[in-house]
Motif scaffolding. Sequence first.
Motif, short mmCIF file in Angstrom:
data_model
loop_
_atom_site.label_atom_id
_atom_site.label_comp_id
_atom_site.label_asym_id
_atom_site.label_seq_id
_atom_site.Cartn_x
_atom_site.Cartn_y
_atom_site.Cartn_z
N THR A 1 38.65 29.92 48.61
CA THR A 1 40.77 30.72 49.21
C THR A 1 40.37 30.94 50.24
O THR A 1 39.00 31.30 50.23
CB THR A 1 41.21 31.64 48.02
N CYS B 1 49.49 36.50 47.36
CA CYS B 1 49.15 35.54 45.39
C CYS B 1 49.11 36.83 44.94
O CYS B 1 49.03 37.14 43.64
CB CYS B 1 47.94 34.68 45.29
N SER C 1 46.34 38.76 44.95
CA SER C 1 45.79 38.70 44.24
C SER C 1 44.20 39.84 44.18
O SER C 1 42.99 40.34 43.66
CB SER C 1 44.17 38.12 44.36
N TYR D 1 43.75 39.64 40.64
CA TYR D 1 41.59 39.18 40.80
C TYR D 1 41.55 38.63 39.43
O TYR D 1 40.64 38.06 39.78
CB TYR D 1 40.71 39.62 42.00
N ASP E 1 43.03 35.68 37.94
CA ASP E 1 42.10 34.60 39.31
C ASP E 1 40.89 34.26 39.07
O ASP E 1 40.90 33.34 38.04
CB ASP E 1 42.24 34.88 40.41
N ASN F 1 48.43 29.14 48.19
CA ASN F 1 49.05 30.31 48.40
C ASN F 1 49.49 30.42 50.16
O ASN F 1 49.55 29.28 50.99
CB ASN F 1 47.08 30.64 49.07
N ARG G 1 51.26 32.20 37.41
CA ARG G 1 50.70 31.31 37.76
C ARG G 1 50.83 30.18 36.66
O ARG G 1 49.97 30.24 35.34
CB ARG G 1 48.77 31.41 37.90
#
Length: 448
Positions: free
Chosen positions: A16, A55, A57, A61, A64, A403, A426
């Motif tokens: 990413t 996202c 993040s 995270y 993720d 993304n 997600r």
Amino acid sequence: MTIFKFPQDFRWGTATASYQIEGATQEGGRGVSIWDTFARTPGKVYNGDNGDVACDSYHRYEEDIELMKKLGINTYRFSIAWPRIIPDGDGEINREGLDFYHRFVDALIAAGIEPFLTLYHWDLPQTLEDDGGWGNRRTVDAFVKYAEVIFKEFSGKINFWLTFNEPWCIAFLSNLLGIHAPGNKDLQTSINVAHGLLVAHGKAVQSFRRLGTTGQIGIAPNVCWAEPYSKSPEDQAACDRSIALNTDWFLDPIYKGSYPQFMVDWFAEAGATVPIQEGDMEIISQPIDLLGINYYTMGINRFNPEAGALQSEEVDMGLTKTDIGWPVESRGLYEFMHYLQKYGNVDVYITENGACINDDLENGKINDDRRISYYEQHLAQIHRIINDGINLKGYMAWSLMDNFEWAEGYRMRFGLVHMDYRSLVRTPKESYYWYQSVIKNNWLETRN
Ligand SMILES: N=NNCCOCCOc1ccc(-c2cn(C[C@@H]3NC[C@@H](O)[C@H]3O)nn2)cc1
């Protein structure tokens, strides 16, 4: 059905980049980047999309990382946003930004996942662009200062480092074609940018060594493999120029200490020259430890004097295409990896490979069979490449999740995980579960 077994120590990962996933663009002390500015410029990004949330993040995270753990990867490529570390480019250090990335990296390591860091994945602090960007040595020096902060902070935690992602995109897509930020359309500017980032790369590698930073460092060019539409010398030369501008223009200075002369001469015909200063080429050609290679597609090219600075145009050969319009042709990866051997059998990681397949949720699932087929073809080529004795050490799928796909905004989806951009939910796609089994088995089992 065929079984392709991979080496025991082969690295499996996903990739990413900060601006594409983090969001929180006005949090944590972050400064403004050129992509914040570009995305807010009408007409530059599809639908006026931007990275303000992405996202999310920055806040999610841990979610993720849970997805990464379940996927079974042992390597995760990500980038640090320079504007979170030194918000105005070369001034005060933002401790809050460093702390965020320490929390993230610590969580990755706790999950048994190796961090694979890209220092620069396109989010240049706007203040530096305002003062000439990569063509100004101030930006070069600012990058070295930023890189040294990260080396000192994360040495011992991070062992795989890339200075720049896709230098062709930074220089030519963004400053000659004007498709990415900052959107310049000038050949000399693009050549100045390419040279500036190469000097910055070399200086950062020198600092990396001088500081005794742990691990290995390299750079990640993107590949533009091209084969001639006809046997004419003009078509072959058009292919040579396309390939060289993505690869040789950057790797010749790094591995040979000089630019490819045929390309220097080509640009001189157009009145553009490389602004080399005394000592630059010695700095640029600091030895590196690894290469990241980003591969998506290949082209069949022919000479066309009207086709831009390279006078090289891609011919539509009617191949199956992904939803972003790129032909699916894994053969180019095999051919390119053999082309790359001219720099020696260097350690290579595929740091990006993936397909834009815009399948959406259907009854709670995403049956992205076309993405599985794309990955199956490309992993089979990876196996061939390794079998040929090329030092291909790992593979990172682009991308973990859907993304912000730059000028395409959020309409183009490259993820193994589906992103609902409203709810930020997600959802692993069928390709996620397919890749999970490849990683678990450490082999590819083709379906036919
Ligand atoms: N090559 N010649 N082109 C001639 C003219 O092309 C016009 C359009 O050009 C391009 C070329 C390349 C790309 C591109 C996008 N990604 C995917 C990202 N990689 C880094 C990561 O952030 C991913 O999001 N990789 N490459 C886009 C547009």
